[in-house]
Design an enzyme around this catalytic site. Structure first.
Site, PDB file in Angstrom:
ATOM      1  N   GLY A 113       0.799  -1.216   0.000  1.00  0.00           N
ATOM      2  CA  GLY A 113       0.000   0.000   0.000  1.00  0.00           C
ATOM      3  C   GLY A 113       0.832   1.267   0.000  1.00  0.00           C
ATOM      4  O   GLY A 113       2.014   1.251  -0.297  1.00  0.00           O
ATOM      5  N   GLU A 137       3.432   5.834  -8.222  1.00  0.00           N
ATOM      6  CA  GLU A 137       3.541   5.566  -9.654  1.00  0.00           C
ATOM      7  C   GLU A 137       4.167   4.192  -9.959  1.00  0.00           C
ATOM      8  O   GLU A 137       3.830   3.565 -10.958  1.00  0.00           O
ATOM      9  CB  GLU A 137       4.422   6.685 -10.240  1.00  0.00           C
ATOM     10  CG  GLU A 137       4.303   6.880 -11.727  1.00  0.00           C
ATOM     11  CD  GLU A 137       2.917   7.306 -12.185  1.00  0.00           C
ATOM     12  OE1 GLU A 137       2.254   8.082 -11.455  1.00  0.00           O
ATOM     13  OE2 GLU A 137       2.509   6.842 -13.256  1.00  0.00           O
ATOM     14  N   GLY A 138       5.063   3.719  -9.089  1.00  0.00           N
ATOM     15  CA  GLY A 138       5.671   2.396  -9.285  1.00  0.00           C
ATOM     16  C   GLY A 138       4.599   1.316  -9.241  1.00  0.00           C
ATOM     17  O   GLY A 138       4.468   0.498 -10.159  1.00  0.00           O
ATOM     18  N   HIS A 139       3.788   1.345  -8.176  1.00  0.00           N
ATOM     19  CA  HIS A 139       2.694   0.378  -8.057  1.00  0.00           C
ATOM     20  C   HIS A 139       1.721   0.522  -9.234  1.00  0.00           C
ATOM     21  O   HIS A 139       1.236  -0.475  -9.783  1.00  0.00           O
ATOM     22  CB  HIS A 139       1.902   0.627  -6.773  1.00  0.00           C
ATOM     23  CG  HIS A 139       2.700   0.499  -5.504  1.00  0.00           C
ATOM     24  ND1 HIS A 139       2.897   1.558  -4.654  1.00  0.00           N
ATOM     25  CD2 HIS A 139       3.329  -0.567  -4.945  1.00  0.00           C
ATOM     26  CE1 HIS A 139       3.609   1.153  -3.607  1.00  0.00           C
ATOM     27  NE2 HIS A 139       3.895  -0.125  -3.768  1.00  0.00           N
ATOM     28  N   GLN A 165       7.587  -9.912   7.466  1.00  0.00           N
ATOM     29  CA  GLN A 165       8.788  -9.581   6.707  1.00  0.00           C
ATOM     30  C   GLN A 165       9.568  -8.409   7.297  1.00  0.00           C
ATOM     31  O   GLN A 165      10.546  -7.946   6.706  1.00  0.00           O
ATOM     32  CB  GLN A 165       8.463  -9.342   5.228  1.00  0.00           C
ATOM     33  CG  GLN A 165       7.655  -8.105   4.926  1.00  0.00           C
ATOM     34  CD  GLN A 165       7.161  -8.120   3.495  1.00  0.00           C
ATOM     35  OE1 GLN A 165       6.326  -8.930   3.099  1.00  0.00           O
ATOM     36  NE2 GLN A 165       7.691  -7.221   2.672  1.00  0.00           N
ATOM     37  N   GLY A 201       8.066  -5.484  -9.001  1.00  0.00           N
ATOM     38  CA  GLY A 201       8.982  -4.452  -9.481  1.00  0.00           C
ATOM     39  C   GLY A 201      10.439  -4.854  -9.307  1.00  0.00           C
ATOM     40  O   GLY A 201      10.806  -5.475  -8.312  1.00  0.00           O
ATOM     41  N   ASP A 220      12.896  -4.138  -6.264  1.00  0.00           N
ATOM     42  CA  ASP A 220      13.208  -5.206  -5.313  1.00  0.00           C
ATOM     43  C   ASP A 220      13.704  -6.409  -6.128  1.00  0.00           C
ATOM     44  O   ASP A 220      13.033  -7.435  -6.207  1.00  0.00           O
ATOM     45  CB  ASP A 220      11.956  -5.555  -4.504  1.00  0.00           C
ATOM     46  CG  ASP A 220      11.435  -4.344  -3.751  1.00  0.00           C
ATOM     47  OD1 ASP A 220      11.930  -4.085  -2.658  1.00  0.00           O
ATOM     48  OD2 ASP A 220      10.554  -3.635  -4.268  1.00  0.00           O
ATOM     49  N   LYS A 271      10.986   5.533  -6.908  1.00  0.00           N
ATOM     50  CA  LYS A 271       9.745   5.769  -6.142  1.00  0.00           C
ATOM     51  C   LYS A 271       9.627   4.694  -5.076  1.00  0.00           C
ATOM     52  O   LYS A 271       9.895   3.517  -5.325  1.00  0.00           O
ATOM     53  CB  LYS A 271       8.540   5.719  -7.064  1.00  0.00           C
ATOM     54  CG  LYS A 271       8.586   6.783  -8.135  1.00  0.00           C
ATOM     55  CD  LYS A 271       7.293   7.521  -8.220  1.00  0.00           C
ATOM     56  CE  LYS A 271       7.360   8.567  -9.318  1.00  0.00           C
ATOM     57  NZ  LYS A 271       6.334   9.581  -9.192  1.00  0.00           N
TER      58      LYS A 271
HETATM   59  P1  AMP Z   1       5.752  -2.593  -1.847  1.00  0.00           P
HETATM   60  O1  AMP Z   1       4.407  -1.986  -1.643  1.00  0.00           O
HETATM   61  O2  AMP Z   1       6.884  -1.659  -1.566  1.00  0.00           O
HETATM   62  O3  AMP Z   1       5.892  -3.945  -1.214  1.00  0.00           O
HETATM   63  O4  AMP Z   1       5.861  -2.847  -3.408  1.00  0.00           O
HETATM   64  C1  AMP Z   1       4.918  -3.629  -4.090  1.00  0.00           C
HETATM   65  C2  AMP Z   1       5.440  -3.930  -5.460  1.00  0.00           C
HETATM   66  O5  AMP Z   1       5.690  -2.723  -6.161  1.00  0.00           O
HETATM   67  C3  AMP Z   1       6.768  -4.700  -5.403  1.00  0.00           C
HETATM   68  O6  AMP Z   1       6.772  -5.684  -6.408  1.00  0.00           O
HETATM   69  C4  AMP Z   1       7.771  -3.610  -5.679  1.00  0.00           C
HETATM   70  O7  AMP Z   1       8.969  -4.089  -6.273  1.00  0.00           O
HETATM   71  C5  AMP Z   1       7.014  -2.719  -6.651  1.00  0.00           C
HETATM   72  N1  AMP Z   1       7.579  -1.391  -6.642  1.00  0.00           N
HETATM   73  C6  AMP Z   1       7.747  -0.575  -5.584  1.00  0.00           C
HETATM   74  N2  AMP Z   1       8.354   0.560  -5.950  1.00  0.00           N
HETATM   75  C7  AMP Z   1       8.610   0.453  -7.283  1.00  0.00           C
HETATM   76  C8  AMP Z   1       9.217   1.300  -8.259  1.00  0.00           C
HETATM   77  N3  AMP Z   1       9.716   2.485  -7.937  1.00  0.00           N
HETATM   78  N4  AMP Z   1       9.273   0.855  -9.524  1.00  0.00           N
HETATM   79  C9  AMP Z   1       8.783  -0.349  -9.857  1.00  0.00           C
HETATM   80  N5  AMP Z   1       8.192  -1.193  -8.998  1.00  0.00           N
HETATM   81  C10 AMP Z   1       8.096  -0.796  -7.726  1.00  0.00           C
END
Ligand code: AMP
Length: 287
Positions: free
Chosen positions: A31, A35-37, A61, A147, A150, A184
């Site tokens: 959550g 923009e990445g999500h 985690q 993404g 990670d 991001k």
């Molecule tokens: P998180 O909410 O941080 O666990 O991220 C959820 C998913 O979004 C994971 O697969 C991340 O790798 C991906 N993600 C987070 N930030 C980015 C980003 N800047 N660019 C691409 N994917 C992202």
């Protein structure tokens, strides 16, 4: 768009969708969407009939002393963003819903976890693998979107999917960045103003490493040194790691060849940021 908070209802909806031979794209997140999500969601939207987004800050985690409590959360904002991304189902379970009792089975990520975040966050990938096993079983997607910010997670998920025979296609997505290059991240809001100004140095150091590789540098230690020096000199952050490995195997390399990852983690006062560069070494450059 429907928001679902129980596993039972999520499974009921998935069963309904499956009965219609519909393809399901799944985007697991913690959550505080950005923009990445949204890029993952967009890709899932393009490639599937139904898009499921999960929002769950997974306590398993996070290690002791990590930022589980201060991890940013804003469900109403996320709901609006998910709606704008044309998500069909938001799965938003509570911790009690996901972990109602102490577990009887433990999942341990064995491969590729003795380096990078696996090394500096012991148990982190066990938590990731556990929650994803549950989410994959609940959502039963055809494709799952992750993404490359990670990148180690993508490698571990690849192992999870293969080892446990999940009939899921792993779809990695490139890193999405701010205009100044900072990757991001939901955690960026926890940077102090002066740290926010310094944070693009992470990306800049990777770009400098890239230029150096492109002009023929093949010595791993030299690359590590270039990146570390820039981060140390230009930020107040504390380097957690600057490492170079083969990708996706994450094996050490003395000299760069094949597909390589330069990965960094830097601790600022309230937040630890990660970034990486994955580069295909073109041996032709040296000739
Ligand atoms: P998180 O909410 O941080 O666990 O991220 C959820 C998913 O979004 C994971 O697969 C991340 O790798 C991906 N993600 C987070 N930030 C980015 C980003 N800047 N660019 C691409 N994917 C992202």
């Amino acid at each position: 768009m429907k928001v679902i908070t129980t596993i039972r209802e999520m499974q009921f909806e998935i069963n309904r969708q499956k009965n219609q031979s519909i393809s399901i794209g799944f985007v697991p997140t913690m959550g505080f969407l950005h923009e990445g999500h949204l890029t993952l969601i967009k890709k899932a939207r393009k490639e599937n009939d139904v898009v499921v987004l999960s929002i769950f800050v997974n306590p398993l985690q996070f290690g002791p002393g990590e930022d589980y409590d201060s991890y940013p959360r804003d469900f109403e904002r996320d709901r609006a963003l998910a709606e704008s991304g044309q998500v069909d189902f938001v799965f938003f379970p509570s911790v009690e819903e996901m972990y109602p009792s102490s577990p009887s089975i433990k999942i341990t990520a064995l491969n590729r976890t003795d380096v990078l975040c696996g090394k500096s966050r012991p148990g982190h990938f066990n938590g990731v693998a556990t929650v994803l096993t549950k989410l994959f079983n609940i959502v039963r997607p055809h494709r799952a979107y992750f993404g490359l910010k990670d990148a180690q997670q993508v490698a571990v998920v690849d192992g999870l999917i293969k080892d446990f025979n999940f009939p899921i296609e792993l779809r990695p997505v490139d890193i999405i960045r701010e205009q100044d290059g900072l990757a991001k991240s939901s955690r960026n809001v926890n940077l102090l103003p002066e740290e926010r100004i310094q944070a693009p140095v992470l990306f800049n150091s990777l770009q400098t490493a890239k230029m150096s590789i492109e002009s023929g540098e093949r010595n791993t230690q030299n690359i590590i040194s270039i990146v570390s020096k820039m981060i140390t000199m230009e930020t107040n952050g504390l380097i957690d790691y600057v490492e170079v490995y083969s990708y996706p195997q994450l094996k050490p390399l003395e000299r760069l060849s094949g597909t390589v990852i330069v990965a960094i983690a830097v601790k600022f006062s309230r937040v630890r940021l990660i970034d990486n560069l994955i580069i295909e070494i073109d041996e032709g450059i040296l000739e």
